[in-house]
Write a protein that holds these residues in place. Sequence first.
Motif, PDB file in Angstrom:
ATOM      1  N   ILE A   8       0.829  -1.208   0.000  1.00 23.62           N
ATOM      2  CA  ILE A   8       0.000   0.000   0.000  1.00 23.62           C
ATOM      3  C   ILE A   8       0.865   1.260   0.000  1.00 23.62           C
ATOM      4  O   ILE A   8       0.607   2.201  -0.742  1.00 23.62           O
ATOM      5  CB  ILE A   8      -0.941   0.008   1.219  1.00 23.62           C
ATOM      6  CG1 ILE A   8      -1.794  -1.268   1.264  1.00 23.62           C
ATOM      7  CG2 ILE A   8      -1.831   1.248   1.203  1.00 23.62           C
ATOM      8  CD1 ILE A   8      -2.643  -1.502   0.045  1.00 23.62           C
ATOM      9  N   SER A   9       1.892   1.295   0.840  1.00 28.42           N
ATOM     10  CA  SER A   9       2.826   2.431   0.891  1.00 28.42           C
ATOM     11  C   SER A   9       4.253   1.908   0.896  1.00 28.42           C
ATOM     12  O   SER A   9       4.601   1.042   1.700  1.00 28.42           O
ATOM     13  CB  SER A   9       2.612   3.272   2.161  1.00 28.42           C
ATOM     14  OG  SER A   9       1.404   3.952   2.153  1.00 28.42           O
ATOM     15  N   TRP A  10       5.074   2.445  -0.009  1.00 26.65           N
ATOM     16  CA  TRP A  10       6.505   2.146   0.004  1.00 26.65           C
ATOM     17  C   TRP A  10       7.165   3.079   1.015  1.00 26.65           C
ATOM     18  O   TRP A  10       7.086   4.312   0.882  1.00 26.65           O
ATOM     19  CB  TRP A  10       7.111   2.364  -1.377  1.00 26.65           C
ATOM     20  CG  TRP A  10       6.706   1.328  -2.371  1.00 26.65           C
ATOM     21  CD1 TRP A  10       5.481   1.180  -2.954  1.00 26.65           C
ATOM     22  CD2 TRP A  10       7.519   0.269  -2.892  1.00 26.65           C
ATOM     23  NE1 TRP A  10       5.476   0.097  -3.809  1.00 26.65           N
ATOM     24  CE2 TRP A  10       6.721  -0.479  -3.796  1.00 26.65           C
ATOM     25  CE3 TRP A  10       8.849  -0.116  -2.697  1.00 26.65           C
ATOM     26  CZ2 TRP A  10       7.207  -1.584  -4.497  1.00 26.65           C
ATOM     27  CZ3 TRP A  10       9.341  -1.212  -3.403  1.00 26.65           C
ATOM     28  CH2 TRP A  10       8.517  -1.931  -4.282  1.00 26.65           C
ATOM     29  N   GLY A  30      -2.418   5.536   0.283  1.00 28.17           N
ATOM     30  CA  GLY A  30      -1.119   4.929   0.547  1.00 28.17           C
ATOM     31  C   GLY A  30      -0.004   5.592  -0.232  1.00 28.17           C
ATOM     32  O   GLY A  30       1.080   5.869   0.305  1.00 28.17           O
ATOM     33  N   ALA A  31      -0.241   5.887  -1.509  1.00 26.83           N
ATOM     34  CA  ALA A  31       0.769   6.538  -2.338  1.00 26.83           C
ATOM     35  C   ALA A  31       1.040   7.969  -1.874  1.00 26.83           C
ATOM     36  O   ALA A  31       2.192   8.418  -1.853  1.00 26.83           O
ATOM     37  CB  ALA A  31       0.320   6.532  -3.793  1.00 26.83           C
ATOM     38  N   GLU A  32      -0.002   8.683  -1.496  1.00 24.74           N
ATOM     39  CA  GLU A  32       0.155  10.066  -1.047  1.00 24.74           C
ATOM     40  C   GLU A  32       1.004  10.154   0.224  1.00 24.74           C
ATOM     41  O   GLU A  32       1.739  11.125   0.421  1.00 24.74           O
ATOM     42  CB  GLU A  32      -1.223  10.687  -0.798  1.00 24.74           C
ATOM     43  CG  GLU A  32      -2.014  10.940  -2.084  1.00 24.74           C
ATOM     44  CD  GLU A  32      -3.482  11.220  -1.823  1.00 24.74           C
ATOM     45  OE1 GLU A  32      -3.872  11.337  -0.640  1.00 24.74           O
ATOM     46  OE2 GLU A  32      -4.247  11.301  -2.808  1.00 24.74           O
ATOM     47  N   LEU A  33       0.925   9.162   1.089  1.00 19.27           N
ATOM     48  CA  LEU A  33       1.646   9.196   2.357  1.00 19.27           C
ATOM     49  C   LEU A  33       3.131   8.863   2.213  1.00 19.27           C
ATOM     50  O   LEU A  33       3.894   9.022   3.169  1.00 19.27           O
ATOM     51  CB  LEU A  33       0.990   8.237   3.353  1.00 19.27           C
ATOM     52  CG  LEU A  33      -0.357   8.712   3.902  1.00 19.27           C
ATOM     53  CD1 LEU A  33      -1.027   7.610   4.714  1.00 19.27           C
ATOM     54  CD2 LEU A  33      -0.173   9.958   4.766  1.00 19.27           C
ATOM     55  N   GLU A  34       3.543   8.433   1.043  1.00 21.19           N
ATOM     56  CA  GLU A  34       4.960   8.110   0.851  1.00 21.19           C
ATOM     57  C   GLU A  34       5.843   9.348   0.966  1.00 21.19           C
ATOM     58  O   GLU A  34       6.968   9.267   1.476  1.00 21.19           O
ATOM     59  CB  GLU A  34       5.159   7.424  -0.504  1.00 21.19           C
ATOM     60  CG  GLU A  34       4.597   6.019  -0.539  1.00 21.19           C
ATOM     61  CD  GLU A  34       4.506   5.396  -1.909  1.00 21.19           C
ATOM     62  OE1 GLU A  34       4.064   4.234  -2.001  1.00 21.19           O
ATOM     63  OE2 GLU A  34       4.864   6.089  -2.895  1.00 21.19           O
ATOM     64  N   GLN A  35       5.373  10.506   0.534  1.00 16.05           N
ATOM     65  CA  GLN A  35       6.150  11.738   0.684  1.00 16.05           C
ATOM     66  C   GLN A  35       6.285  12.116   2.153  1.00 16.05           C
ATOM     67  O   GLN A  35       7.344  12.595   2.589  1.00 16.05           O
ATOM     68  CB  GLN A  35       5.505  12.873  -0.111  1.00 16.05           C
ATOM     69  CG  GLN A  35       5.765  12.796  -1.600  1.00 16.05           C
ATOM     70  CD  GLN A  35       7.247  12.871  -1.920  1.00 16.05           C
ATOM     71  OE1 GLN A  35       7.978  13.729  -1.418  1.00 16.05           O
ATOM     72  NE2 GLN A  35       7.717  11.948  -2.748  1.00 16.05           N
ATOM     73  N   PHE A  36       5.236  11.913   2.915  1.00 13.97           N
ATOM     74  CA  PHE A  36       5.299  12.150   4.367  1.00 13.97           C
ATOM     75  C   PHE A  36       6.355  11.232   4.990  1.00 13.97           C
ATOM     76  O   PHE A  36       7.192  11.671   5.792  1.00 13.97           O
ATOM     77  CB  PHE A  36       3.932  11.894   5.002  1.00 13.97           C
ATOM     78  CG  PHE A  36       3.952  11.803   6.503  1.00 13.97           C
ATOM     79  CD1 PHE A  36       4.002  12.942   7.284  1.00 13.97           C
ATOM     80  CD2 PHE A  36       3.920  10.558   7.132  1.00 13.97           C
ATOM     81  CE1 PHE A  36       4.034  12.855   8.674  1.00 13.97           C
ATOM     82  CE2 PHE A  36       3.937  10.462   8.513  1.00 13.97           C
ATOM     83  CZ  PHE A  36       3.995  11.612   9.294  1.00 13.97           C
ATOM     84  N   ALA A  37       6.335   9.955   4.613  1.00 13.80           N
ATOM     85  CA  ALA A  37       7.291   8.994   5.161  1.00 13.80           C
ATOM     86  C   ALA A  37       8.726   9.400   4.822  1.00 13.80           C
ATOM     87  O   ALA A  37       9.624   9.322   5.678  1.00 13.80           O
ATOM     88  CB  ALA A  37       6.991   7.601   4.631  1.00 13.80           C
ATOM     89  N   LEU A  38       8.955   9.835   3.602  1.00 18.89           N
ATOM     90  CA  LEU A  38      10.296  10.251   3.181  1.00 18.89           C
ATOM     91  C   LEU A  38      10.776  11.441   4.006  1.00 18.89           C
ATOM     92  O   LEU A  38      11.904  11.447   4.524  1.00 18.89           O
ATOM     93  CB  LEU A  38      10.292  10.599   1.699  1.00 18.89           C
ATOM     94  CG  LEU A  38      11.583  11.231   1.145  1.00 18.89           C
ATOM     95  CD1 LEU A  38      12.774  10.309   1.348  1.00 18.89           C
ATOM     96  CD2 LEU A  38      11.411  11.566  -0.339  1.00 18.89           C
ATOM     97  N   ARG A  39       9.923  12.455   4.157  1.00 19.71           N
ATOM     98  CA  ARG A  39      10.315  13.647   4.926  1.00 19.71           C
ATOM     99  C   ARG A  39      10.628  13.286   6.370  1.00 19.71           C
ATOM    100  O   ARG A  39      11.612  13.759   6.946  1.00 19.71           O
ATOM    101  CB  ARG A  39       9.197  14.695   4.890  1.00 19.71           C
ATOM    102  CG  ARG A  39       8.962  15.344   3.540  1.00 19.71           C
ATOM    103  CD  ARG A  39       8.121  16.614   3.689  1.00 19.71           C
ATOM    104  NE  ARG A  39       6.893  16.394   4.435  1.00 19.71           N
ATOM    105  CZ  ARG A  39       5.742  16.012   3.886  1.00 19.71           C
ATOM    106  NH1 ARG A  39       5.682  15.778   2.592  1.00 19.71           N
ATOM    107  NH2 ARG A  39       4.654  15.864   4.634  1.00 19.71           N
ATOM    108  N   MET A  40       9.806  12.445   6.959  1.00 18.94           N
ATOM    109  CA  MET A  40       9.988  12.094   8.362  1.00 18.94           C
ATOM    110  C   MET A  40      11.245  11.238   8.562  1.00 18.94           C
ATOM    111  O   MET A  40      11.969  11.414   9.543  1.00 18.94           O
ATOM    112  CB  MET A  40       8.761  11.351   8.880  1.00 18.94           C
ATOM    113  CG  MET A  40       7.490  12.183   8.952  1.00 18.94           C
ATOM    114  SD  MET A  40       7.602  13.625  10.057  1.00 18.94           S
ATOM    115  CE  MET A  40       7.888  14.934   8.851  1.00 18.94           C
TER     116      MET A  40
END
Length: 346
Positions: free
Chosen positions: A152-154, A273-283
């Motif tokens: 769902i999210s990478w 899920g795809a939209e949250l990947e940028q959040f994960a990268l920043r964090m």
Amino acid sequence: MSLKTGPILARRTLLGAIASSPLWLGNAWAASQAMKISHQFPGGSVMEGDFRDRLCRMFAANVEKRTRGSLKFSIYPNAALMAPNAQFGALKKGSLELALVPLSYAAAESPESNIGLMPGLVTSYAQGYGWKNAEVGKELTRILADQGLVVISWIWQAGGVAARGTPILAPEDTRGLKVRGGSREMDLILQEAGATIVNVPSNDIHAAMKSGALDAAFTSSTSLMSFRLQDVSRSLTTARSGGYWFMLEPLLMSKTVFDRLHKDQQAAIMAVGAELEQFALRMAQADDAAVANVYSRTGARVVDMDAEALRKWQEMARTTAWAAYGARNENCAKLLALAEKSIAAM
């Protein structure tokens, strides 16, 4: 049959046909499903805490909103629902809907999954996130789907090393120590370097280091802080200036459950899920920077990986971890070859 009863019976027949149709049953099941999201990391809120828990909560809120409440979620942090390694089996059976978990934890059931923590194979976030749309990512997605899992999210995280003694920079620094590597392939390198391997999930590292059962642990920058390893460590090696330890830690969903959802619900899940990947990268990048300050405040010695140390780890990985992984089966050999293409493309 009377004129009065005829329409009633006709209506009952129509309703019965609708109620028994596969489409109706599928939609009714999906609409009433209360889904569970499991992970091993400390709990918090949407705004505060370990970003992996925050991501799960953001995912739940956004999907519920997009599906107008037809999908609802309960979050189970701290391995409260089940042990970390049990999550893969539960996802495959459909008894667990979603989990955010290091992919390499599935190694016992899926040798291919160790590509998600292959030392020296991924050396930057750009390369790791590039996998999603590259051949290696598409092949990994196919293999996981065959095994009953939907990505769902990478989510990629760089990692460092917390140690009870002097800093660990090069492979030879681990000689004679009890070390947690985090994956079978990482363990192969550490064994080659002369370390003794101790296998524990990240939520058990603190207790193992405190007791002396573990001298050093390789884990993500976020886990280095979330599990308060600074309280039991005298040194830290960070990934601020580069790293060979990049972990794929995706949000996964049971394919059995996913396939039973309405198409609109599936689309909402994948989009969020795809939209949250940028959040994960920043964090993740923020945590790579923050971890040094956290350990410095406790008096720990903080060092950064350098190019020479990186070269040593990668050279050792090629002849140990990579070679062993590629020999496991045809899927592993193909994934390794495709991943090496991503190195050449950088």
